[in-house]
Design an enzyme around this catalytic site. Structure first.
Site, PDB file in Angstrom:
ATOM      1  N   ILE A   1       4.382  26.239  23.752  1.00 16.01           N
ATOM      2  CA  ILE A   1       3.783  25.157  22.951  1.00 16.01           C
ATOM      3  C   ILE A   1       2.701  24.484  23.785  1.00 16.01           C
ATOM      4  O   ILE A   1       1.671  24.064  23.288  1.00 16.01           O
ATOM      5  CB  ILE A   1       4.861  24.093  22.586  1.00 16.01           C
ATOM      6  CG1 ILE A   1       5.936  24.699  21.710  1.00 16.01           C
ATOM      7  CG2 ILE A   1       4.228  22.877  21.937  1.00 16.01           C
ATOM      8  CD1 ILE A   1       7.086  23.738  21.397  1.00 16.01           C
ATOM      9  N   ALA A   2       2.963  24.361  25.090  1.00 15.06           N
ATOM     10  CA  ALA A   2       1.998  23.681  25.970  1.00 15.06           C
ATOM     11  C   ALA A   2       2.167  24.199  27.388  1.00 15.06           C
ATOM     12  O   ALA A   2       3.254  24.634  27.778  1.00 15.06           O
ATOM     13  CB  ALA A   2       2.251  22.179  25.940  1.00 15.06           C
TER      14      ALA A   2
ATOM     15  N   ASP B   1       3.237   6.332  30.117  1.00 21.43           N
ATOM     16  CA  ASP B   1       2.202   7.324  29.816  1.00 21.43           C
ATOM     17  C   ASP B   1       2.116   7.508  28.302  1.00 21.43           C
ATOM     18  O   ASP B   1       2.286   8.618  27.789  1.00 21.43           O
ATOM     19  CB  ASP B   1       2.583   8.643  30.509  1.00 21.43           C
ATOM     20  CG  ASP B   1       1.413   9.610  30.593  1.00 21.43           C
ATOM     21  OD1 ASP B   1       0.275   9.169  30.381  1.00 21.43           O
ATOM     22  OD2 ASP B   1       1.646  10.804  30.886  1.00 21.43           O
TER      23      ASP B   1
ATOM     24  N   ALA C   1       0.914  22.868  31.216  1.00 18.31           N
ATOM     25  CA  ALA C   1       0.160  21.979  32.112  1.00 18.31           C
ATOM     26  C   ALA C   1       0.369  22.480  33.539  1.00 18.31           C
ATOM     27  O   ALA C   1       0.944  23.554  33.753  1.00 18.31           O
ATOM     28  CB  ALA C   1       0.619  20.540  31.931  1.00 18.31           C
ATOM     29  N   SER C   2      -0.092  21.714  34.520  1.00 16.71           N
ATOM     30  CA  SER C   2      -0.048  22.236  35.889  1.00 16.71           C
ATOM     31  C   SER C   2       1.377  22.356  36.425  1.00 16.71           C
ATOM     32  O   SER C   2       1.692  23.246  37.193  1.00 16.71           O
ATOM     33  CB  SER C   2      -0.875  21.344  36.803  1.00 16.71           C
ATOM     34  OG  SER C   2      -0.373  20.035  36.740  1.00 16.71           O
ATOM     35  N   ILE C   3       2.245  21.480  35.994  1.00 15.39           N
ATOM     36  CA  ILE C   3       3.595  21.474  36.560  1.00 15.39           C
ATOM     37  C   ILE C   3       4.597  22.209  35.676  1.00 15.39           C
ATOM     38  O   ILE C   3       5.453  22.933  36.177  1.00 15.39           O
ATOM     39  CB  ILE C   3       4.054  20.011  36.801  1.00 15.39           C
ATOM     40  CG1 ILE C   3       3.316  19.471  38.033  1.00 15.39           C
ATOM     41  CG2 ILE C   3       5.549  19.898  36.957  1.00 15.39           C
ATOM     42  CD1 ILE C   3       3.770  18.131  38.503  1.00 15.39           C
ATOM     43  N   ALA C   4       4.471  22.007  34.364  1.00 17.80           N
ATOM     44  CA  ALA C   4       5.505  22.561  33.484  1.00 17.80           C
ATOM     45  C   ALA C   4       4.912  23.322  32.314  1.00 17.80           C
ATOM     46  O   ALA C   4       3.738  23.189  31.992  1.00 17.80           O
ATOM     47  CB  ALA C   4       6.364  21.415  32.953  1.00 17.80           C
ATOM     48  N   GLN C   5       5.773  24.129  31.721  1.00 20.54           N
ATOM     49  CA  GLN C   5       5.405  24.860  30.505  1.00 20.54           C
ATOM     50  C   GLN C   5       6.510  24.604  29.484  1.00 20.54           C
ATOM     51  O   GLN C   5       7.687  24.568  29.839  1.00 20.54           O
ATOM     52  CB  GLN C   5       5.312  26.346  30.866  1.00 20.54           C
ATOM     53  CG  GLN C   5       4.845  27.213  29.748  1.00 20.54           C
ATOM     54  CD  GLN C   5       4.173  28.479  30.295  1.00 20.54           C
ATOM     55  OE1 GLN C   5       3.317  28.406  31.171  1.00 20.54           O
ATOM     56  NE2 GLN C   5       4.571  29.626  29.783  1.00 20.54           N
TER      57      GLN C   5
ATOM     58  N   LYS D   1      11.553  22.714  28.553  1.00 22.42           N
ATOM     59  CA  LYS D   1      10.466  22.410  29.491  1.00 22.42           C
ATOM     60  C   LYS D   1      10.856  23.048  30.822  1.00 22.42           C
ATOM     61  O   LYS D   1      11.931  22.759  31.355  1.00 22.42           O
ATOM     62  CB  LYS D   1      10.345  20.883  29.605  1.00 22.42           C
ATOM     63  CG  LYS D   1       9.141  20.389  30.353  1.00 22.42           C
ATOM     64  CD  LYS D   1       8.947  18.894  30.084  1.00 22.42           C
ATOM     65  CE  LYS D   1       7.925  18.293  31.008  1.00 22.42           C
ATOM     66  NZ  LYS D   1       7.679  16.874  30.734  1.00 22.42           N
TER      67      LYS D   1
HETATM   68  N1  LIG Z   1      10.933  17.018  22.493  1.00 20.23           N
HETATM   69  C1  LIG Z   1       9.816  17.622  22.111  1.00 20.23           C
HETATM   70  N2  LIG Z   1       9.646  17.989  20.828  1.00 20.23           N
HETATM   71  C2  LIG Z   1       8.525  18.625  20.425  1.00 20.23           C
HETATM   72  N3  LIG Z   1       7.509  18.929  21.238  1.00 20.23           N
HETATM   73  C3  LIG Z   1       7.611  18.589  22.526  1.00 20.23           C
HETATM   74  C4  LIG Z   1       8.759  17.912  23.036  1.00 20.23           C
HETATM   75  N4  LIG Z   1       8.580  17.714  24.342  1.00 20.23           N
HETATM   76  C5  LIG Z   1       7.382  18.232  24.652  1.00 20.23           C
HETATM   77  N5  LIG Z   1       6.787  18.758  23.560  1.00 20.23           N
HETATM   78  C6  LIG Z   1       5.453  19.406  23.484  1.00 20.23           C
HETATM   79  O1  LIG Z   1       5.069  19.875  24.753  1.00 20.23           O
HETATM   80  C7  LIG Z   1       3.901  19.172  25.203  1.00 20.23           C
HETATM   81  C8  LIG Z   1       3.992  18.930  26.705  1.00 20.23           C
HETATM   82  O2  LIG Z   1       5.168  18.235  26.998  1.00 20.23           O
HETATM   83  P1  LIG Z   1       5.221  17.042  28.050  1.00 20.23           P
HETATM   84  O3  LIG Z   1       4.242  15.998  27.628  1.00 20.23           O
HETATM   85  O4  LIG Z   1       6.622  16.623  28.219  1.00 20.23           O
HETATM   86  O5  LIG Z   1       4.733  17.816  29.341  1.00 20.23           O
HETATM   87  P2  LIG Z   1       3.740  17.387  30.484  1.00 20.23           P
HETATM   88  O6  LIG Z   1       3.630  18.553  31.368  1.00 20.23           O
HETATM   89  O7  LIG Z   1       4.192  16.104  31.060  1.00 20.23           O
HETATM   90  O8  LIG Z   1       2.367  17.192  29.682  1.00 20.23           O
HETATM   91  P3  LIG Z   1       1.288  16.017  29.740  1.00 20.23           P
HETATM   92  O9  LIG Z   1       0.975  15.796  31.163  1.00 20.23           O
HETATM   93  O10 LIG Z   1       0.137  16.589  28.927  1.00 20.23           O
HETATM   94  O11 LIG Z   1       1.877  14.783  29.059  1.00 20.23           O
HETATM   95  C9  LIG Z   1       3.858  17.916  24.369  1.00 20.23           C
HETATM   96  O12 LIG Z   1       2.554  17.417  24.229  1.00 20.23           O
HETATM   97  C10 LIG Z   1       4.422  18.396  23.044  1.00 20.23           C
HETATM   98  O13 LIG Z   1       3.439  19.082  22.307  1.00 20.23           O
END
Ligand SMILES: Nc1ncnc2c1ncn2[C@@H]1O[C@H](COP(=O)(O)OP(=O)(O)OP(=O)(O)O)[C@@H](O)[C@H]1O
Length: 548
Positions: free
Chosen positions: A215-216, A376, A218-222, A238
């Protein structure tokens, strides 16, 4: 036109309207030679002055280098401790350090090439080399690009710089607001092996299926969508990207070593507590890569929601502990749209303004009644859910506010709303107190100057974009808007600093969230005054005891 007029009306009502201020330009030449030129003296005279200035500079330089070597001699006793520290840190970094070094050189060459390219394009133009290129790779733009190429640690560091205007120069704080945290996805096979390693069970005994397309990333997590085997519930997983902890440790150790050597060579830096700041950053980054902490934050928030009776209005995802570890977080999947997607929001609820009021009440309440607050709340982390509730996701960055800061913050917010600049000056003095006496009246006048120009804000552009169905227009506008918000905040910090104030980092975190909410207000409820609306409960939560 009507929209514009309405927007202007709204502009004068909203307490958090923002205006872009130009940064003061650093003069290109030295102050001395400018003054000589301005006197209109003859060329010989000027040359003599230049020679004298040159001699003075040389004398200063040689006396500085004498100072420097005598200071080094003074600190010779600390050398063994420094060497021991450097050795221990290098050993704890291990071979990963050499690998990161190679990656660092590659990134340097890449951004160095970009700088050279831009340099050669501008060098022969009549305007000459633009100011933002003169520091080479240390110029904010190129440093930010370098950080992005260097990946996770430096991206997070960049985001830290962006959130700490008290510690870093304004040009860097502004530039690092653009530090993008996007990274190419890790192949699913690697994610699958991490899941195996962490959960220690066959994955098909836990999950009905896992979507291999993230779904996404980023640098640390997927993040991957999935369904639980037992309950058939939709979840997201995550996953910490492979090798990220090693990279963080290697990078942070390297940054620590540099800071340690710099502090040794230049004891003045000790006063800026550079090493202490790096240690703080290291701790908070290592917290972010421990998903057990994120789970704790998320559950604390949900407990707060329930205890305050907000559960029909808001929620954070449920954590599935049986398939969550330090590197894997399995949580309830929320379905919704970001708070900036006005068209979708209108299709889900009749009154978007009420959604905003709820989000504000829940967030403000958490400042004092929850053990930590969500720090955030960008639009990607604050959603309107399909069932009409407000969803808070991503609890990787949270803040904790001390009662003293909150008490001052309340006065600050109230004074914002009533435009009482003397009260605002007192509140800021209380928050950033360094023990010096502050001329509150003159500080208040300076604050008034900043905020009185806010009504000139180009609000009509924002409203026009909000009404357009073109998503690109909205997002382009949001970027500009964010720059304006940050510029205001930098102005505030700059003026406060000129009075000797230093704000705690939690103040910057709080302000940043308020500025996000201000943006949502202008999109969803342009005529609402966030800090004066009776439906929004900012102060009464003070009475509520913090729950743990
Ligand atoms: N509980 C959830 N339900 C649905 N989608 C989720 C959920 N948690 C995360 N996501 C999806 O995954 C994406 C990234 O998750 P998250 O923000 O936790 O990660 P991140 O690495 O901290 O990203 P960022 O730094 O962009 O905020 C979210 O923008 C969302 O689209």
């Amino acid at each position: 036109m009507a929209a514009t007029a309405a927007a202007r009306g709204a502009a004068s009502r909203s307490p958090l309207l923002l205006h872009h201020h130009r940064l003061p330009q650093v003069p290109a030449g030295g102050g001395g030679s400018l003054r000589v030129g301005a006197l209109g003296a003859g060329r010989d005279w000027r040359r003599r002055v230049r020679v004298r200035v040159g001699v003075r500079v040389f004398a200063r330089y040689s006396s500085q280098s004498q100072d420097f070597s005598s200071r080094l001699q003074d600190r010779a006793g600390e050398l063994p401790k420094l060497v021991e520290d450097l050795l221990q840190t290098s050993i704890s970094t291990g071979p990963r350090g050499a690998f990161r070094m190679a990656q660092g050189i590659q990134a340097l060459l890449g951004v160095g090439g970009e700088w050279l390219n831009d340099f050669s394009k501008t060098a022969n133009t009549s305007e000459g080399i633009p100011a933002q290129m003169r520091l080479g790779l240390l110029s904010p733009l190129y440093l930010r690009r370098l950080f992005e190429r260097m990946g996770a640690t430096y991206i997070k560091l960049g985001q830290f710089i962006a959130s700490a205007p008290t510690f870093f120069p304004a040009e860097y704080v502004e530039e690092f607001q653009n530090c993008f945290d996007r990274a190419p996805p890790v192949p699913y096979s690697e994610i699958e092996s991490i899941l195996h390693e962490e959960l220690q069970r066959p994955l098909d005994s836990v999950y009905e299926y896992i979507d291999p397309v993230p779904i996404a990333s980023a640098s640390i997590a997927q993040v991957h969508g999935a369904r639980l085997k037992s309950s058939q519930k939709d979840v997201v997983i995550k996953v910490l990207k492979p090798g990220i902890e090693d990279t963080l440790v290697a990078d942070l150790n390297f940054i620590y070593l540099v800071a340690r050597v710099l502090e040794f060579l230049s004891p003045e830096l000790e006063r800026t507590s550079l090493v202490a700041i790096i240690k703080d950053i290291k701790e908070s980054m290592l917290e972010e890569v421990d998903f057990r902490k994120e789970a704790v934050n998320m559950e604390a928030f949900q407990r707060y929601i329930e205890a305050m009776g907000f559960d029909r209005q808001a929620k954070s995802p449920f954590v599935y502990h049986h398939c969550s570890t330090k590197r894997v977080l399995t949580m309830e999947r929320l379905y919704g749209v970001p708070l900036t997607d006005l068209d979708s929001i209108r299709s889900l609820v009749p009154d978007p303004e009420l959604t905003l009021v709820t989000a504000l009440n829940v967030w403000f309440g958490s400042l004092i009644s929850c053990e930590s607050f969500h720090a955030d709340v960008h639009a990607g982390n604050l959603w309107l859910l399909r069932d009409g509730r407000v969803g808070f996701i991503d609890f990787g960055i949270v803040g904790r506010i001390s009662p003293r800061t909150w008490a001052a913050m309340e006065i600050f917010l109230a004074s914002f709303a009533t435009e009482d600049y003397n009260a605002m000056a007192s509140a800021l003095s209380e928050m950033g107190a360094t023990g010096n006496d502050i001329d509150v009246d003159s500080f208040a006048k300076d604050l008034q100057k900043i905020f009185s120009s806010l009504q000139e804000l180009d609000t009509e552009i924002i409203v026009a974009a909000a009404r357009s169905s073109d998503a690109t227009a909205v997002s382009a506008n949001v970027v500009v808007d964010e720059r304006q918000m940050n510029a205001l905040f930098l102005d505030l910090v700059r003026v406060s600093e000129s009075y000797g104030l230093k704000f705690p980092r939690e103040f910057a975190l709080l302000m940043k969230q308020l500025l996000y909410f201000d943006r949502y207000t202008r999109l969803l409820a342009p005529s609402m005054n966030m800090l004066r609306d009776e439906r929004i409960n900012i102060t009464s939560n003070k009475q509520t005891r913090r729950m743990n």
